[in-house]
Design an enzyme around this catalytic site. Sequence first.
Site, mmCIF file in Angstrom:
data_model
loop_
_atom_site.group_PDB
_atom_site.id
_atom_site.type_symbol
_atom_site.label_atom_id
_atom_site.label_comp_id
_atom_site.label_asym_id
_atom_site.label_seq_id
_atom_site.Cartn_x
_atom_site.Cartn_y
_atom_site.Cartn_z
ATOM 1 N N TYR A 23 -4.265 0.945 3.598
ATOM 2 C CA TYR A 23 -5.240 -0.113 3.325
ATOM 3 C C TYR A 23 -5.835 -0.628 4.641
ATOM 4 O O TYR A 23 -6.916 -1.186 4.663
ATOM 5 C CB TYR A 23 -4.560 -1.299 2.640
ATOM 6 C CG TYR A 23 -4.213 -1.146 1.174
ATOM 7 C CD1 TYR A 23 -4.361 0.065 0.491
ATOM 8 C CD2 TYR A 23 -3.730 -2.243 0.453
ATOM 9 C CE1 TYR A 23 -4.027 0.165 -0.857
ATOM 10 C CE2 TYR A 23 -3.402 -2.141 -0.887
ATOM 11 C CZ TYR A 23 -3.551 -0.945 -1.537
ATOM 12 O OH TYR A 23 -3.215 -0.855 -2.872
ATOM 13 N N GLY A 24 -5.082 -0.452 5.731
ATOM 14 C CA GLY A 24 -5.428 -1.083 7.001
ATOM 15 C C GLY A 24 -6.771 -0.683 7.573
ATOM 16 O O GLY A 24 -7.357 -1.427 8.362
ATOM 17 N N CYS A 81 2.659 -6.518 10.012
ATOM 18 C CA CYS A 81 2.534 -5.286 9.224
ATOM 19 C C CYS A 81 3.933 -4.939 8.726
ATOM 20 O O CYS A 81 4.893 -4.988 9.511
ATOM 21 C CB CYS A 81 1.978 -4.156 10.091
ATOM 22 S SG CYS A 81 1.961 -2.563 9.240
ATOM 23 N N THR A 82 4.027 -4.601 7.451
ATOM 24 C CA THR A 82 5.365 -4.391 6.885
ATOM 25 C C THR A 82 6.023 -3.086 7.354
ATOM 26 O O THR A 82 7.196 -2.873 7.091
ATOM 27 C CB THR A 82 5.322 -4.443 5.345
ATOM 28 O OG1 THR A 82 4.232 -3.651 4.885
ATOM 29 C CG2 THR A 82 5.167 -5.862 4.865
ATOM 30 N N HIS A 83 5.289 -2.227 8.048
ATOM 31 C CA HIS A 83 5.910 -1.026 8.628
ATOM 32 C C HIS A 83 6.637 -1.340 9.940
ATOM 33 O O HIS A 83 7.542 -0.613 10.335
ATOM 34 C CB HIS A 83 4.851 0.036 8.946
ATOM 35 C CG HIS A 83 4.505 0.923 7.802
ATOM 36 N ND1 HIS A 83 3.852 0.475 6.684
ATOM 37 C CD2 HIS A 83 4.706 2.248 7.613
ATOM 38 C CE1 HIS A 83 3.665 1.496 5.854
ATOM 39 N NE2 HIS A 83 4.175 2.580 6.402
ATOM 40 N N ASN A 100 0.703 -6.813 4.657
ATOM 41 C CA ASN A 100 -0.076 -7.807 5.402
ATOM 42 C C ASN A 100 -1.569 -7.631 5.198
ATOM 43 O O ASN A 100 -2.312 -8.600 5.115
ATOM 44 C CB ASN A 100 0.254 -7.711 6.887
ATOM 45 C CG ASN A 100 1.555 -8.405 7.221
ATOM 46 O OD1 ASN A 100 1.565 -9.557 7.621
ATOM 47 N ND2 ASN A 100 2.659 -7.717 7.032
ATOM 48 N N THR A 101 -2.028 -6.377 5.119
ATOM 49 C CA THR A 101 -3.466 -6.137 4.970
ATOM 50 C C THR A 101 -3.964 -6.716 3.649
ATOM 51 O O THR A 101 -5.021 -7.372 3.590
ATOM 52 C CB THR A 101 -3.767 -4.625 5.028
ATOM 53 O OG1 THR A 101 -3.139 -4.077 6.194
ATOM 54 C CG2 THR A 101 -5.250 -4.364 5.092
ATOM 55 N N SER A 141 0.834 -1.198 0.000
ATOM 56 C CA SER A 141 0.000 0.000 0.000
ATOM 57 C C SER A 141 0.878 1.261 0.000
ATOM 58 O O SER A 141 0.430 2.322 -0.416
ATOM 59 C CB SER A 141 -0.892 0.006 1.239
ATOM 60 O OG SER A 141 -0.094 -0.144 2.397
HETATM 61 N N1 DGL Z 1 1.294 -2.082 4.418
HETATM 62 C C1 DGL Z 1 0.266 -2.221 5.419
HETATM 63 C C2 DGL Z 1 0.385 -3.595 6.070
HETATM 64 O O1 DGL Z 1 1.413 -4.247 6.016
HETATM 65 C C3 DGL Z 1 0.353 -1.112 6.461
HETATM 66 C C4 DGL Z 1 -0.057 0.251 5.958
HETATM 67 C C5 DGL Z 1 -1.513 0.336 5.539
HETATM 68 O O2 DGL Z 1 -2.406 0.347 6.390
HETATM 69 O O3 DGL Z 1 -1.755 0.358 4.338
HETATM 70 O O4 DGL Z 1 -0.570 -4.050 6.629
#
Ligand code: DGL
Length: 275
Positions: free
Chosen positions: A49-50, A193-195, A81-82, A18
């Site tokens: 996206y979350g 979550c990739t962050h 992950n989302t 995302s």
């Molecule tokens: N990339 C999203 C994840 O890994 C985190 C950021 C988002 O909410 O889009 O879930």
Amino acid sequence: MGQDRTVTKRHPIGVFDSGVGGLTVVRALRSAIPGEDIIYLGDTARVPYGSKSPRTVERYALACQQFLLDRGVKLVLIACNTASANALPALIAASPVPVIGAVEPGASSALAATRNGHLGVIGTLGTIRSGAYATAIHSRNPEAQLSALACPLLVPLAEEGWTDDDIARLVAKRYLVQLFAQDREIDTLVLGCTHYPLLKDVLAQVGSEIAGHPVAVVDSASAMAEAAREALGSGANRRSTAGRLDCFATDTSRLDELAPRFLGEPLTGFELVDL
Ligand code: DGL
């Protein structure tokens, strides 16, 4: 399966997220299989996206994947992950090449790390609400104890670079106290979550303090890179020179500042695209 087409080992790997968090997966890929060319897409115009519904996430993720398929990728990694939790079956169905999500590799890493079978998972609202980690973990070990908590404030903290200060520690504490109230015995925390890998040290420290015993912290990035190496098999590009990294984004504001933080190396820039 979508359209048929021939791919060779010289074709790139496609990675999407995302936003910029998926660059933590690119970092692991570049270390595990350095000869591969990578095309990265961050859907930065539509992040996060979350907080969005599963149907919206699925729609956005399909558009991201199609962008990569149109550029001839031999493998797709969902470095979000989302999107993995909410859209993996649709993405697999629409792709003529293998698709690797973040949840299954993360679940395997967590089960390999735990000593007592008590796991905690943190992620976005969309990931936690999907129950995808519970499904992946219990299909491998029905006895595992899993507690889960959405931690939406960790994404902006990671983006802001506030990953090792009092504010990061306070926010981590506020969330992890709730998680460990569900199960005091958690010995392994999965970063769903990739962050979150940017906050790994703080989460490990605060989690261990709250639990009163050492808490291992695992993320999906290196497990995804390993899954990519396995999926490629003889289709891996084994050249000795470093592969190219071409980055695209649906909005490019602040990326020069944010992206190197997640990738861990300087970047030549993002090309702006409209999906
Ligand atoms: N990339 C999203 C994840 O890994 C985190 C950021 C988002 O909410 O889009 O879930």
